[in-house]
Write a protein that holds these residues in place. Sequence first.
Motif, PDB file in Angstrom:
ATOM      1  N   TRP A   1       0.828  -1.213   0.000  1.00  0.00           N
ATOM      2  CA  TRP A   1       0.000   0.000   0.000  1.00  0.00           C
ATOM      3  C   TRP A   1       0.859   1.258   0.000  1.00  0.00           C
ATOM      4  CZ3 TRP A   1      -4.195  -1.517  -1.888  1.00  0.00           C
ATOM      5  CH2 TRP A   1      -4.644  -2.816  -1.620  1.00  0.00           C
TER       6      TRP A   1
ATOM      7  N   TYR B   1      -0.972   3.859  -8.039  1.00  0.00           N
ATOM      8  CA  TYR B   1      -1.547   4.165  -9.357  1.00  0.00           C
ATOM      9  C   TYR B   1      -2.993   4.663  -9.198  1.00  0.00           C
ATOM     10  CZ  TYR B   1      -3.458  -0.592  -8.752  1.00  0.00           C
ATOM     11  OH  TYR B   1      -4.092  -1.709  -8.269  1.00  0.00           O
TER      12      TYR B   1
ATOM     13  N   CYS C   1      -8.327  -1.919  -2.625  1.00  0.00           N
ATOM     14  CA  CYS C   1      -8.277  -3.324  -2.255  1.00  0.00           C
ATOM     15  C   CYS C   1      -9.472  -4.012  -2.904  1.00  0.00           C
ATOM     16  CB  CYS C   1      -8.374  -3.435  -0.737  1.00  0.00           C
ATOM     17  SG  CYS C   1      -8.161  -5.109  -0.173  1.00  0.00           S
ATOM     18  N   ASP C   2      -9.286  -5.236  -3.391  1.00  0.00           N
ATOM     19  CA  ASP C   2     -10.446  -5.892  -3.997  1.00  0.00           C
ATOM     20  C   ASP C   2     -11.119  -6.854  -3.017  1.00  0.00           C
ATOM     21  OD1 ASP C   2      -8.617  -7.917  -4.029  1.00  0.00           O
ATOM     22  OD2 ASP C   2      -8.461  -8.058  -6.216  1.00  0.00           O
TER      23      ASP C   2
ATOM     24  N   LEU D   1       4.088 -10.948  -3.756  1.00  0.00           N
ATOM     25  CA  LEU D   1       4.008 -10.204  -5.025  1.00  0.00           C
ATOM     26  C   LEU D   1       4.655  -8.834  -4.850  1.00  0.00           C
ATOM     27  CD1 LEU D   1       0.275 -10.961  -5.968  1.00  0.00           C
ATOM     28  CD2 LEU D   1       2.307 -12.139  -6.792  1.00  0.00           C
TER      29      LEU D   1
ATOM     30  N   GLY E   1      -2.035  -5.012 -19.907  1.00  0.00           N
ATOM     31  CA  GLY E   1      -2.471  -5.881 -18.811  1.00  0.00           C
ATOM     32  C   GLY E   1      -3.821  -5.468 -18.261  1.00  0.00           C
ATOM     33  N   SER E   2      -4.618  -6.483 -17.918  1.00  0.00           N
ATOM     34  CA  SER E   2      -5.959  -6.190 -17.399  1.00  0.00           C
ATOM     35  C   SER E   2      -6.327  -7.166 -16.290  1.00  0.00           C
ATOM     36  CB  SER E   2      -6.992  -6.258 -18.520  1.00  0.00           C
ATOM     37  OG  SER E   2      -7.044  -7.580 -19.020  1.00  0.00           O
TER      38      SER E   2
ATOM     39  N   SER F   1      -6.212  -7.579 -11.886  1.00  0.00           N
ATOM     40  CA  SER F   1      -6.839  -6.761 -10.843  1.00  0.00           C
ATOM     41  C   SER F   1      -6.312  -5.332 -10.915  1.00  0.00           C
ATOM     42  CB  SER F   1      -6.525  -7.337  -9.466  1.00  0.00           C
ATOM     43  OG  SER F   1      -6.959  -8.659  -9.402  1.00  0.00           O
ATOM     44  N   THR F   2      -5.002  -5.195 -11.146  1.00  0.00           N
ATOM     45  CA  THR F   2      -4.405  -3.857 -11.224  1.00  0.00           C
ATOM     46  C   THR F   2      -4.861  -3.131 -12.481  1.00  0.00           C
ATOM     47  OG1 THR F   2      -2.430  -4.658 -10.085  1.00  0.00           O
ATOM     48  CG2 THR F   2      -2.210  -2.599 -11.303  1.00  0.00           C
ATOM     49  N   GLY F   3      -4.675  -3.786 -13.643  1.00  0.00           N
ATOM     50  CA  GLY F   3      -4.986  -3.143 -14.918  1.00  0.00           C
ATOM     51  C   GLY F   3      -6.437  -2.685 -14.963  1.00  0.00           C
TER      52      GLY F   3
ATOM     53  N   GLN G   1      -8.410  -1.811 -12.483  1.00  0.00           N
ATOM     54  CA  GLN G   1      -8.604  -0.598 -11.660  1.00  0.00           C
ATOM     55  C   GLN G   1      -7.998   0.628 -12.351  1.00  0.00           C
ATOM     56  OE1 GLN G   1      -6.691  -1.666  -7.937  1.00  0.00           O
ATOM     57  NE2 GLN G   1      -8.473  -2.795  -7.184  1.00  0.00           N
TER      58      GLN G   1
ATOM     59  N   ARG H   1      -4.350  -8.849 -23.515  1.00  0.00           N
ATOM     60  CA  ARG H   1      -4.002 -10.132 -24.144  1.00  0.00           C
ATOM     61  C   ARG H   1      -5.079 -11.163 -23.829  1.00  0.00           C
ATOM     62  NH1 ARG H   1       1.866 -12.502 -22.903  1.00  0.00           N
ATOM     63  NH2 ARG H   1       0.997 -12.902 -20.843  1.00  0.00           N
ATOM     64  N   THR H   2      -5.457 -11.241 -22.561  1.00  0.00           N
ATOM     65  CA  THR H   2      -6.490 -12.198 -22.159  1.00  0.00           C
ATOM     66  C   THR H   2      -7.503 -11.483 -21.275  1.00  0.00           C
ATOM     67  OG1 THR H   2      -4.629 -13.737 -21.917  1.00  0.00           O
ATOM     68  CG2 THR H   2      -6.802 -14.540 -21.269  1.00  0.00           C
TER      69      THR H   2
ATOM     70  N   LYS I   1      -8.578 -17.539 -13.337  1.00  0.00           N
ATOM     71  CA  LYS I   1      -7.629 -16.556 -12.813  1.00  0.00           C
ATOM     72  C   LYS I   1      -8.236 -15.981 -11.546  1.00  0.00           C
ATOM     73  CE  LYS I   1      -6.147 -15.035 -17.440  1.00  0.00           C
ATOM     74  NZ  LYS I   1      -4.861 -15.649 -17.673  1.00  0.00           N
TER      75      LYS I   1
ATOM     76  N   GLY J   1       1.677  -7.254 -13.672  1.00  0.00           N
ATOM     77  CA  GLY J   1       1.773  -8.138 -12.512  1.00  0.00           C
ATOM     78  C   GLY J   1       3.165  -8.261 -11.927  1.00  0.00           C
TER      79      GLY J   1
HETATM   80  O1  N01 Z   1      -1.258  -8.791 -12.235  1.00  0.00           O
HETATM   81  P1  N01 Z   1      -1.826 -10.073 -13.027  1.00  0.00           P
HETATM   82  P2  N01 Z   1      -2.043  -7.718 -11.363  1.00  0.00           P
HETATM   83  N1  N01 Z   1       1.745  -8.827 -23.016  1.00  0.00           N
HETATM   84  O2  N01 Z   1      -0.670 -11.011 -13.136  1.00  0.00           O
HETATM   85  C1  N01 Z   1      -0.948  -9.159 -18.726  1.00  0.00           C
HETATM   86  C2  N01 Z   1      -2.924  -8.373  -6.395  1.00  0.00           C
HETATM   87  N2  N01 Z   1      -3.686  -7.146  -6.479  1.00  0.00           N
HETATM   88  O3  N01 Z   1      -1.035  -6.731 -10.883  1.00  0.00           O
HETATM   89  O4  N01 Z   1      -3.594 -12.943 -18.578  1.00  0.00           O
HETATM   90  C3  N01 Z   1       0.471  -8.517 -22.761  1.00  0.00           C
HETATM   91  O5  N01 Z   1      -3.080 -10.579 -12.456  1.00  0.00           O
HETATM   92  C4  N01 Z   1      -1.635 -10.417 -18.301  1.00  0.00           C
HETATM   93  O6  N01 Z   1      -2.223 -11.038 -19.421  1.00  0.00           O
HETATM   94  P3  N01 Z   1      -2.399 -12.669 -19.461  1.00  0.00           P
HETATM   95  C5  N01 Z   1      -3.867  -9.523  -6.553  1.00  0.00           C
HETATM   96  O7  N01 Z   1      -3.445 -10.604  -5.782  1.00  0.00           O
HETATM   97  C6  N01 Z   1      -4.438  -6.928  -5.427  1.00  0.00           C
HETATM   98  O8  N01 Z   1      -3.215  -7.210 -12.084  1.00  0.00           O
HETATM   99  O9  N01 Z   1      -1.128 -13.246 -18.919  1.00  0.00           O
HETATM  100  N3  N01 Z   1      -0.104  -8.662 -21.576  1.00  0.00           N
HETATM  101  C7  N01 Z   1      -2.634  -9.850 -17.302  1.00  0.00           C
HETATM  102  O10 N01 Z   1      -3.740  -9.282 -17.944  1.00  0.00           O
HETATM  103  C8  N01 Z   1      -3.703  -9.814  -7.992  1.00  0.00           C
HETATM  104  O11 N01 Z   1      -4.189 -11.049  -8.367  1.00  0.00           O
HETATM  105  C9  N01 Z   1      -5.175  -5.824  -5.383  1.00  0.00           C
HETATM  106  O12 N01 Z   1      -2.619 -12.967 -20.886  1.00  0.00           O
HETATM  107  C10 N01 Z   1       0.643  -9.135 -20.582  1.00  0.00           C
HETATM  108  C11 N01 Z   1      -1.825  -8.736 -16.647  1.00  0.00           C
HETATM  109  O13 N01 Z   1      -0.800  -8.403 -17.548  1.00  0.00           O
HETATM  110  C12 N01 Z   1      -2.218  -9.623  -8.099  1.00  0.00           C
HETATM  111  O14 N01 Z   1      -1.975  -8.436  -7.385  1.00  0.00           O
HETATM  112  C13 N01 Z   1      -5.194  -4.902  -6.430  1.00  0.00           C
HETATM  113  C14 N01 Z   1       2.000  -9.475 -20.764  1.00  0.00           C
HETATM  114  C15 N01 Z   1      -1.189  -9.169 -15.347  1.00  0.00           C
HETATM  115  O15 N01 Z   1      -2.183  -9.468 -14.448  1.00  0.00           O
HETATM  116  C16 N01 Z   1      -1.676  -9.411  -9.466  1.00  0.00           C
HETATM  117  O16 N01 Z   1      -2.553  -8.541 -10.170  1.00  0.00           O
HETATM  118  C17 N01 Z   1      -4.400  -5.144  -7.513  1.00  0.00           C
HETATM  119  C18 N01 Z   1       2.528  -9.302 -22.047  1.00  0.00           C
HETATM  120  N4  N01 Z   1       3.804  -9.639 -22.321  1.00  0.00           N
HETATM  121  C19 N01 Z   1      -3.628  -6.288  -7.517  1.00  0.00           C
HETATM  122  N5  N01 Z   1       2.477  -9.930 -19.585  1.00  0.00           N
HETATM  123  C20 N01 Z   1      -5.956  -5.680  -4.161  1.00  0.00           C
HETATM  124  O17 N01 Z   1      -6.920  -5.032  -4.186  1.00  0.00           O
HETATM  125  C21 N01 Z   1       1.467  -9.870 -18.703  1.00  0.00           C
HETATM  126  N6  N01 Z   1       0.363  -9.393 -19.315  1.00  0.00           N
HETATM  127  C22 N01 Z   1      -5.564  -6.387  -2.920  1.00  0.00           C
END
Ligand code: N01
Length: 500
Positions: free
Chosen positions: A62, A67, A72-73, A154, A193-194, A196-198, A200, A217-218, A303, A353
């Motif tokens: 935190w 960003y 928090c989700d 992470l 990327g999309s 949890s972070t992407g 939001q 991508r997915t 996922k 991620g």
């Molecule tokens: O990361 P992710 P995050 N080209 O790994 C894409 C925590 N969190 O930071 O699915 C294109 O889930 C990838 O695509 P794909 C929580 O535990 C918590 O979003 O691999 N795209 C995906 O869409 C969460 O689960 C909160 O095809 C590429 C994205 O990037 C964890 O963090 C809030 C790529 C990665 O998604 C991680 O979440 C936010 C490429 N070369 C996060 N490489 C809370 O609220 C990767 N991607 C607690």
Amino acid sequence: MQSDIAGSPAMGEARNGKAAYRPRTAIIGAGAAGMMQAIKLREAGLDDIVIYEKANEVGGTWRENRYPGVACDVPAHHYNYSFEHNPGWSHRLALGGEIQSYMLKVADKYDLRRDIVFGTKVTGCRFDGRKWHLETVEGHLDTVDFLVAATGPLHVPAFPRIEGLDDFEGAKFHSAQWMDGIDLSDKRVGVIGSGSTGTQLIAALANQGVDLTAFIRTPQWIFPLPNRRFGDMERKIVRAMPWIGRAAGRFYGWFFEHVFAEAVIKNGWQRKFLSSMCKWHLGRIKDPELRRKLTPPDEPLCKRMVMSTAFYPAVSRRNVEIVRDGIVRATEQGIVDQSGRLHELDVIIFATGFDARAYHRPIELTNARGESLTKVWEGQTGAHLSVHVPGFPNFMLVGGPHSPRGNFSAIAYSEAIVDHIVKVIKFCAENGYHSIEAKPEALDEFLQKVKSAVPSTIWISGCTNWYMDENGMPETWTGTPDAYREILREPRYEEFKLAR
Ligand code: N01
């Protein structure tokens, strides 16, 4: 002297005339877990502690994730320490800054800073058969009896490998390394990327009117959990009667730890319910082309589920383009997709991620035989109960391999780990054991337990996600968080080698 004991000796008595001792414990990381570990160790009277923190403030995730849209989700009333419930949350899903303020308040209230050494990056830890020696690049830092990695699973950003990225002339950075002060209002921004972070980030930038290209991508399934802002009166009532907030926390705890967890691990009503909610939510996108672009290829829950009601309306805005054609390369001007189109950009943000197997890394951990933990884990990570690594005595992890990774409150399940670690250290201190190490067969049995649950999980339906390895072995616990708490509750000392 080493002994394999069956059952635990009475607490508080030194056995065979060996004296109890006052252990020194180093915790690495002053995030939510490290802070809790310090509070609980002190409470148990094990107060010779030190927390080494690489940054200059507490808060971990935190502190780092700043960003736009960060939240928090997991519902806020379920995302507090059990002993420090916050009745004042402003939203159902607390915003990142608000959680960070909570962390700062807890640090102040428990006077944690007196035991935290800020701005200190531990680079190496070496066990000499009895003690852990901690090092920084400058040299020797400390010598302790017990070492706890509360570094978070992470914390090391993952970057995509895209040809030509170095040539890109605009700004580029990871969501967890936000460029403070950057004004995106007049920029063409690409988000990759999309998860949890992407989700939001994209929703927040889209709603700010930023000229946005989202490279997806997915697509992921999105559970429609609205992030409701609590009204002033509502907050006053919960402040006056904190039991209401606690009751809400218990409800969300049940919902997330049972409905979500059980939906992942067995094919029951929970899976059907959550799947149909996600499919209904997707179906609410009016534009068929956008709906097609955002339709995930896998089953809901493959996922880690994304929570949002803001994302679909946000990406329907005219200032947003979703690009599903894969990224081929970057140029000075932007990103070229598979169709050959160049998307001209001023800024690229990686919401790609984290390295889900970083754990203690980049710290180099070495045991008394000179073996590095990074090497030992090259093929398969593993820690007994997710906490104790055979071959690495007196070292414990919070959030280690095969701890829960689903849609749960990391604070809630970490509390069980932290309590377990306190019990283990107290037991050793009171019984004069200077070394405790998980037996390899205990780890094998634990991994077997994790593995044996896989056939009934959603993951066999053809999923890819950041917590599965190439062999289909999940890096996460495969039961409910309650079952995980249960195996941690009372340490079974027959599963450990103990030495005085
Ligand atoms: O990361 P992710 P995050 N080209 O790994 C894409 C925590 N969190 O930071 O699915 C294109 O889930 C990838 O695509 P794909 C929580 O535990 C918590 O979003 O691999 N795209 C995906 O869409 C969460 O689960 C909160 O095809 C590429 C994205 O990037 C964890 O963090 C809030 C790529 C990665 O998604 C991680 O979440 C936010 C490429 N070369 C996060 N490489 C809370 O609220 C990767 N991607 C607690």
